[in-house]
Write a protein that holds these residues in place. Structure first.
Motif: not given
Length: 998
Positions: A598-608, A622-639
């Motif tokens: 859960r992420l606390i957004r700058k307006d105080g809303e908590i989002r999954w 040799t290992f270089a690191g990670y490339i990734g993404s972060c997706t807001d799934v609040t609606e899907y999570t609630l459902i």
């Protein structure tokens, strides 16, 4: 007789007429300016081929003279009184109805009266036609002779021995080196003859001028050009002609430049001496293998005495018995089919029977005119001294040859004598190439001056040089940047430098890796800034080194605050430790990372949110690191949470099934094993406005017409296979409005048999609208990106042209590379636009009839220029024409071939095939690259999907190409699939239906 008496005489008609008629020369008298014929004797009438034409004008009597110059000439004589005389003038007369050409010598003389005015013209004519034609034939014959002599490169000369004068044609003067137009005496010829040849030539000339010799003359000698000083070998042949007194009055002949022939003879003698005295064994044989020549070294090696007659000796007799099958089954067939063979064999000493190792270079000799084989020859090297003396050297060379770096040896003058296997592969030098040339051929032309002025100078002064230099690929001409070192090699006894050694490290991969990383970072920054998903990168220690603007907008953090482990701060406290622990564990195992928090957004809303990341590797593994993404799934999570809660409640309180179902936010339904609906909950009844019994029979009426076929097909498949049912479709409510729903159903089994189907319809219309908004945003963002990218490309091209014009080639090349990266960015933006068009149903197709083989071939020709390593191979069969969108199909073919190139970096070919199977045309692209695991093959056509794994970093991209291609093929009524074996390569294929051409 004065003029008055002449005039009276001419007016005495009988005397004048008699003189004209009795004259053996053709004579005519024309009176007045109109040239009326007053008199014409028989000779003139015979020339004209006319009867009695006295009294007519010349124009009337001889109309064929119109267009010829005679009327004008007569008028000029009449008006000026100046006589006209000519020799061999051409005139065309009409004889027996046919216009024929004759040649005459004419005179036109004006007869004047007492007042000095011309009153008539006396014309005499002599027929010289036969003489003129004879002269022309002689001239043509002479011209033909000159052409023949010129074609034979022959010059002609003619000596007058009595007057000592030589007459030459221009070719002969050219051969002697004399200026054109000169008159040359025999002494002048001797003056410019080579001093060593003068006596011999004089003797040959005197012999020819002696009648006892028959006059024949042939001699070869050198001249020193009078004008150019050039030495030429000439062959002169001729004959002397004698008068009745036995004195030569003419001495003539031809001269030919034989300098090339003489030089070739010298070269042949040198080669013969070289062959006879060389240490190599040289022999020749006829096509049946019978040896007809062996040089001295060969006779000695085989134990044959110099004076021994070794013929006939078959080639099989000089080979060691165990090697004779190789001669018969490999060497001779190779010589007859390919013209050459080389390799190691063993000869046999015919006296001692000793096996003698030799290296053989055999070749076939073809007739210079017929081009057919006439003999076999071989040059052989006795390997015994080499094997004995170079044993340790061979061990060292074997070690060097196995080195992973470039190693070469050369003479002090730069002649390269050795390049190891790695170096040959790097520079494209064939393994059997022995003449490696000069070291200046190993570097790019622009490095040659530096080689002379810097590298060689420092090497000779200090004994060593180290630095960067660009080598040259021998086949492609490609510049290969290397880090090189050269050092002098000294003789252990004398201490003097006897050669040089060089080692080099290929920097292409290192440079490419750095550039790829820079390009990747640049592309990531430009493309992902507008992404609705938060994107991030970490280093090999797991510290965040990049995040896009989306994360900053969500959290309100600055870029510096996010770096390192600052990204954990906006997470809910109890989720922070979980997310960090999961990341540390996956980082240590170098595995795919995925966690929910859960992420606390700058307006105080908590989002999954769901964060995912894929490990990245450098080209060396040799290992270089990670490339990734972060997706807001609040609606899907609630459902999902709601569904889980309802399912738990349903399982726990089965007795209250009806009561609970009526209050659930989803439509619940059950169906029989045959798929007939037998129950719906109250929410479904409220949505459709019909009771339960009615919905069981007419539920299909509420499905959107466009969704009916895929929905029915999926439902029948689940009923028949027993697999879970899931589909998205639009259902019409009681208000007449269609809304998107997610339908899911699972079979309920008892004793292994399906007894019931339980399903739900979940309203996902809001999520669909959000998805559509995301697609619209993606489309707008991609479209807006095109304008600045187009401007950047235009500026880059203008800047490149300006730099090239100013001679700034390196800067222009950098701008060209920037332009290439802009093209890559443009292609990515194009892919994003195509995705939005596909998702919104706005992808347009312009169908035409075309030959798909031609389109595939044209695409292959264009793409062949993009790769020097891969050979694009055609494997076409006749397919005929197809009716579809030519440009879109070309887009699909381009994507498949470029993917094949990208994912098979170590392969050297890609096979593109076409075939027709019944009513389908099939196109396949086969590579021999990294391949795809079985469990990932079905996912490669998904949007934004990229195969994860240890090699993912090597192949950057957004994962849209195959998705777009498959959607294009689907919308054209076709299908796309892949067959792949991991580590061995992949074959991507698509098929299109054939429409009958009316």
């Amino acid at each position: 007789m004065d003029n008055e008496r002449d005039f009276d005489l001419l007016n005495n008609d009988s005397i004048f007429r008699t003189l004209i008629e009795e004259s053996p020369t053709a004579v005519g008298l024309y009176v007045g300016r109109e040239m009326r014929i007053q008199l014409a004797n028989d000779a003139m009438l015979h020339i004209w081929g006319k009867g009695n034409i006295i009294g007519q004008t010349l124009r009337e009597a001889l109309p064929e003279l119109e267009g010829q110059p005679f009327h004008q000439l007569l008028d000029d004589v009449y008006t000026t009184g100046i006589p006209y005389q000519s020799d061999e003038d051409a005139v065309d007369f009409l004889i027996d109805g046919k216009l024929q050409r004759f040649y005459f010598s004419f005179t036109y003389k004006g007869l004047k009266n007492k007042d000095g005015r011309v009153w008539a013209i006396l014309n005499t004519a002599t027929d010289v036609t036969e003489l003129a034609l004879t002269r022309r034939k002689l001239a043509e014959s002479e011209q033909s002779t000159r052409v023949a002599l010129r074609a034979g490169e022959l010059g002609t000369w003619d000596l007058d021995p009595i007057n000592n004068i030589v007459t030459w044609d221009e070719k002969c003067k050219e051969l002697y080196g004399f200026p054109k137009g000169d008159h040359i005496s025999y002494e002048g010829v001797l003056k410019h003859m080579h001093p060593a040849d003068v006596e011999r030539v004089n003797k040959a000339v005197l012999t020819a001028l002696d009648i006892a010799s028959g006059g024949d003359y042939r001699v070869e000698f050198r001249t020193i050009g009078a004008a150019d000083g050039k030495i030429r070998w000439l062959r002169c042949e001729g004959k002397a002609y004698f008068n009745s007194d036995g004195i030569a009055y003419r001495f003539a002949g031809t001269a030919r430049d034989i300098s090339t022939e003489v030089n070739e003879q010298k070269q042949q003698r040198r080669l013969t001496a070289l062959v006879e005295n060389t240490d190599d064994i040289i022999c020749t044989a006829d096509l049946d293998g019978n040896i007809n020549y062996i040089n001295k070294a060969g006779l000695q090696l085989l134990g044959i005495a110099d004076d021994e007659n070794y013929a006939p000796l078959h080639a099989s007799k000089i080979y060691f018995p165990e090697d004779v099958p190789v001669l018969e089954q490999e060497i001779i067939p190779a010589l007859m089919s390919k013209g050459k063979w080389s390799g190691r064999m063993r000869y046999r000493n015919l006296v001692t029977g000793e096996a003698i190792p030799v290296f053989i270079n055999s070749f076939r000799i073809d007739g210079p005119i017929s081009g057919t084989p006439i003999a076999l020859a071989s040059v052989n090297r006795d390997l015994r001294p080499e094997l004995a003396a170079n044993n340790e050297r061979n061990k060292l060379l074997a070690l060097i040859d196995s080195s992973s770096g470039f190693v070469s040896l050369s003479e002090l003058d730069g002649t390269v004598t050795y390049v190891n296997a790695t170096g040959r592969a790097m520079l494209g030098i064939d393994a059997n190439t022995t003449n490696l040339g000069h070291n200046s051929q190993f570097i790019m032309p622009y490095e040659i001056k530096r080689l002379k002025d810097e590298i060689n100078k420092q090497l000779l002064e200090e004994g060593r040089w180290t630095g960067r230099v660009d080598y040259r690929h021998f086949k492609t001409g490609e510049a290969i940047p290397v880090e090189g070192s050269s050092m002098l090699v000294y003789d252990s006894l004398t201490g003097k430098a006897q050669g040089r050694a060089s080692i080099a490290r290929d920097l292409r991969q290192e440079i490419a890796d750095k550039k790829a990383l820079q390009d990747s970072q640049h592309l990531l920054h430009n493309i992902t800034t507008a992404s609705p998903t938060a994107l991030w990168m970490s280093d090999r220690e797991g510290r965040i080194i990049y995040t896009n603007q989306t994360w900053l907008d969500w959290t309100g953090q600055t870029n510096d605050e996010v770096m390192g482990d600052g990204w954990l701060q906006p997470l809910v406290a109890e989720d922070r430790a979980i997310a960090a622990k999961k990341f540390i564990g996956d980082l240590a195992a170098r595995r795919h990372y995925e966690v929910s928090f859960r992420l606390i957004r700058k307006d105080g809303e908590i989002r999954w949110c769901v964060a995912t990341g894929n490990p990245q590797y450098h080209s060396d593994g040799t290992f270089a690191g990670y490339i990734g993404s972060c997706t807001d799934v609040t609606e899907y999570t609630l459902i999902e949470q709601q569904l889980q809660e309802r399912n738990i409640e349903l399982n726990v309180q089965v007795g209250q099934f009806e009561f609970v179902n009526n209050f659930m936010p989803v439509q619940l339904w059950t169906a029989t094993v045959n798929g007939d609906l037998d129950y719906v909950n109250q929410r479904a009844i409220d949505y459709f406005g019909n009771n339960e019994g009615e919905l069981a029979d007419i539920w299909q009426n509420f499905v959107h017409p466009d969704d009916m076929l895929p929905t029915t097909k999926a439902w029948l498949h689940s009923i028949q296979s027993g697999s879970p049912f899931q589909v998205e479709f639009r259902l019409k409510g009681s208000d007449g409005i269609y809304r998107w729903h997610l339908a899911r159903a699972l079979p309920f089994t008892r004793d292994g048999k399906i007894v019931k189907w339980f399903g739900t319809n979940t309203d996902i219309d809001e999520q669909k609208q959000m998805q559509r908004q995301k697609d619209d945003f993606l489309g707008i963002a991609s479209h807006e990106l095109k304008t600045p990218v187009t401007s950047i490309k235009a500026y880059a091209q203008v800047l490149g042209a300006m730099l090239e014009k100013e001679g700034e080639q390196r800067k222009a090349e950098m701008v060209s590379r920037m332009d290439a990266q802009v093209n890559r960015l443009t292609n990515l933006i194009g892919d994003l636009l195509d995705v939005t068009k596909i998702n919104s149903g706005r992808l347009q197709f312009n169908k035409v009839w075309f030959d798909i083989n031609k389109v595939v071939r044209e695409t292959m020709v264009d793409l062949q220029h993009t790769t020097h390593r891969h050979k694009l191979v055609e494997d076409f069969t006749e397919t005929g024409k197809i009716y579809t969108d030519k440009d879109r199909i070309g887009q699909v073919i381009t994507n498949l071939i470029t993917n094949a190139i990208k994912y098979s970096p170590q392969a050297d070919r890609i096979i593109v095939s076409t075939r027709r199977e019944k009513q389908e045309i099939v196109v396949c692209v086969q590579d021999f690259g990294i391949g795809i695991a079985d469990n990932k093959q079905d996912k490669v056509f998904e949007q934004f999907y990229r195969v994860s794994g240890s090699k993912q970093h090597t192949f950057p991209g957004l994962g849209l190409g195959l998705y777009i291609s498959s959607e294009i093929i689907k919308r054209e009524g076709g299908r796309m699939w892949v067959n792949s074996i991991e580590g061995k390569g992949s074959t991507f294929c698509f098929s299109l239906p054939v429409t009958t051409l009316n």
